[in-house]
Write a protein that holds these residues in place. Structure first.
Motif, PDB file in Angstrom:
ATOM      1  N   GLU A  18       0.821  -1.212   0.000  1.00  0.00           N
ATOM      2  CA  GLU A  18       0.000   0.000   0.000  1.00  0.00           C
ATOM      3  C   GLU A  18       0.853   1.259   0.000  1.00  0.00           C
ATOM      4  O   GLU A  18       0.578   2.212  -0.742  1.00  0.00           O
ATOM      5  CB  GLU A  18      -0.945  -0.003   1.210  1.00  0.00           C
ATOM      6  CG  GLU A  18      -2.044  -1.063   1.115  1.00  0.00           C
ATOM      7  CD  GLU A  18      -3.029  -0.948   2.259  1.00  0.00           C
ATOM      8  OE1 GLU A  18      -2.946   0.039   3.029  1.00  0.00           O
ATOM      9  OE2 GLU A  18      -3.881  -1.845   2.393  1.00  0.00           O
ATOM     10  N   ALA A  19       1.878   1.287   0.816  1.00  0.00           N
ATOM     11  CA  ALA A  19       2.742   2.461   0.875  1.00  0.00           C
ATOM     12  C   ALA A  19       3.488   2.658  -0.443  1.00  0.00           C
ATOM     13  O   ALA A  19       3.627   3.783  -0.936  1.00  0.00           O
ATOM     14  CB  ALA A  19       3.728   2.319   2.026  1.00  0.00           C
ATOM     15  N   LYS A  20       3.964   1.551  -1.030  1.00  0.00           N
ATOM     16  CA  LYS A  20       4.675   1.649  -2.299  1.00  0.00           C
ATOM     17  C   LYS A  20       3.751   2.120  -3.412  1.00  0.00           C
ATOM     18  O   LYS A  20       4.123   2.955  -4.245  1.00  0.00           O
ATOM     19  CB  LYS A  20       5.278   0.291  -2.660  1.00  0.00           C
ATOM     20  CG  LYS A  20       6.397  -0.153  -1.733  1.00  0.00           C
ATOM     21  CD  LYS A  20       6.847  -1.561  -2.084  1.00  0.00           C
ATOM     22  CE  LYS A  20       7.964  -2.040  -1.169  1.00  0.00           C
ATOM     23  NZ  LYS A  20       8.372  -3.419  -1.457  1.00  0.00           N
ATOM     24  N   ALA A  21       2.537   1.573  -3.449  1.00  0.00           N
ATOM     25  CA  ALA A  21       1.568   1.971  -4.473  1.00  0.00           C
ATOM     26  C   ALA A  21       1.242   3.450  -4.347  1.00  0.00           C
ATOM     27  O   ALA A  21       1.150   4.171  -5.354  1.00  0.00           O
ATOM     28  CB  ALA A  21       0.306   1.128  -4.359  1.00  0.00           C
ATOM     29  N   ALA A  22       1.074   3.925  -3.125  1.00  0.00           N
ATOM     30  CA  ALA A  22       0.749   5.347  -2.907  1.00  0.00           C
ATOM     31  C   ALA A  22       1.885   6.244  -3.388  1.00  0.00           C
ATOM     32  O   ALA A  22       1.647   7.302  -3.982  1.00  0.00           O
ATOM     33  CB  ALA A  22       0.463   5.589  -1.431  1.00  0.00           C
ATOM     34  N   ALA A  23       3.138   5.819  -3.157  1.00  0.00           N
ATOM     35  CA  ALA A  23       4.284   6.619  -3.592  1.00  0.00           C
ATOM     36  C   ALA A  23       4.352   6.697  -5.115  1.00  0.00           C
ATOM     37  O   ALA A  23       4.636   7.763  -5.689  1.00  0.00           O
ATOM     38  CB  ALA A  23       5.570   6.019  -3.031  1.00  0.00           C
ATOM     39  N   VAL A  24       4.079   5.565  -5.788  1.00  0.00           N
ATOM     40  CA  VAL A  24       4.068   5.575  -7.254  1.00  0.00           C
ATOM     41  C   VAL A  24       2.934   6.455  -7.772  1.00  0.00           C
ATOM     42  O   VAL A  24       3.112   7.238  -8.719  1.00  0.00           O
ATOM     43  CB  VAL A  24       3.944   4.134  -7.803  1.00  0.00           C
ATOM     44  CG1 VAL A  24       3.736   4.153  -9.321  1.00  0.00           C
ATOM     45  CG2 VAL A  24       5.189   3.322  -7.450  1.00  0.00           C
TER      46      VAL A  24
END
Length: 342
Positions: A169-175
């Motif tokens: 979730e955190a990685k997806a939000a950053a992208v």
């Protein structure tokens, strides 16, 4: 770089393993020759059904004759199927069909090896003779030692293993944050920024920051930017379409291509499955350029696992499945190769 000489059957098998990057299983491997110089190396799954020997041989010959300088070849059959005394060798009908089809192209089979689970021997010897040698002899061959000295390794199989990911979730939000910034730019500016980011990574000797990785993944989500970034990988000043389909007279900078693959795997580990399809598809494309069709197929299938509707992965997999070979592999001066050998 100093050229090396293959002298023994163990050297041949070591060369095959290091050239492919893995030990083949249930495979036919062919190495084309011109006089005493090695040309192309082909690995293809052995036929599974009887009666398919001639179509199979024609397919193999089609690939091999892309090396227009080839006049002869070596082959190796890798199989767990045992060879029985007094009986034809496994896949003898396949080799007979291949011999005939290649003869029509003025290519002769110089020699062959039968490689089992534990031993290898000349393909045309009688099973159970003293000519069989342990497969472990390849580990002490001169060619194997030289490859290892130069940093090469042979994996047990060609099965792709992806690096672990987490905190999706955190990685997806950053992208997504980077994607929103790209959407607010003009097309020209977005491509320019993406190319600079990618060029800085390709020209560096170290891995980028996690944030730069996610910025790269974000740029790859846009097909127009993605295609341009893929075309920037080989380091060629040629029309983008020619590069994408490997149709250039100049050879790619293969060390740069290899580094691009490492960068993309590094970036994959720092993103989420939601945004992974373009990254995995690009890695698949690189493997197609390098003539590694089975690995290219695996990466494209992994891309489709994350996004079954991802069009470039599906079209690329269809292209590879139809037998289309990257143009660079049709020319020994542009084809990917690990080391020069005689």
């Amino acid at each position: 770089m100093e050229e090396l000489t293959i002298k023994t059957p163990a050297d041949v098998l070591s060369f095959i393993g290091h050239t492919l990057g893995f030990w083949p299983q249930e495979s036919l491997v062919c190495i084309t020759l011109h006089e005493n110089s090695i040309g192309a190396t082909l690995r293809i799954d052995l036929p599974q059904l009887p009666g398919q020997e001639l179509p199979y041989a024609r397919t193999v010959a089609h690939y091999l004759t892309s090396d227009t300088t080839a006049t002869s070849l070596l082959f190796a059959i890798y199989t767990s199927e045992p060879s029985q005394p007094g009986q034809p060798k496994p896949h003898a009908a396949t080799i007979a069909a291949l011999t005939g089809v290649l003869a029509e192209q003025d290519i002769t089979i110089r020699d062959g090896l039968f490689v089992g689970d534990d031993t290898f021997s000349p393909y045309d010897d009688e099973p159970g003779t003293a000519l069989a040698l342990p497969v472990t002899d390849t580990q002490t061959s001169a060619i194997n030692a030289e490859f290892i000295y130069r940093g090469s390794a042979v994996q047990p199989t060609d099965r792709v293993t992806l690096p672990a990911t987490g905190q999706d979730e955190a990685k997806a939000a950053a992208v997504e944050q980077h994607m929103n910034a790209i959407r607010n730019q003009t097309d020209g500016k977005a491509i320019q920024n993406g190319r600079k980011l990618w060029a800085d990574m390709l020209n560096s000797n170290s891995f980028p920051s996690d944030d730069d990785c996610r910025a790269l993944v974000a740029h790859l989500q846009f097909p127009g930017i993605r295609d341009r970034l893929i075309a920037d990988i080989p380091g060629l000043d040629e029309p983008m379409q020619n590069i994408l389909f490997a149709q250039t007279d100049s050879a790619p900078q293969w060390s740069r291509v290899e580094w691009a693959q490492q960068l993309l795997l590094h970036a994959y580990a720092r993103t989420s499955p939601e945004h992974a399809a373009p990254v995995l598809t690009t890695i698949g494309y690189i493997n197609w350029w390098e003539g590694r069709g089975s690995k290219a197929h695996q990466f494209l299938q992994l891309a489709l696992d994350t996004d079954p509707a991802y069009r470039l992965a599906r079209l690329s997999d269809q292209m590879i499945g139809s037998g289309i070979v990257a143009g660079w592999n049709m020319n020994k001066n542009t084809a990917y190769k690990a080391l020069p050998f005689d």
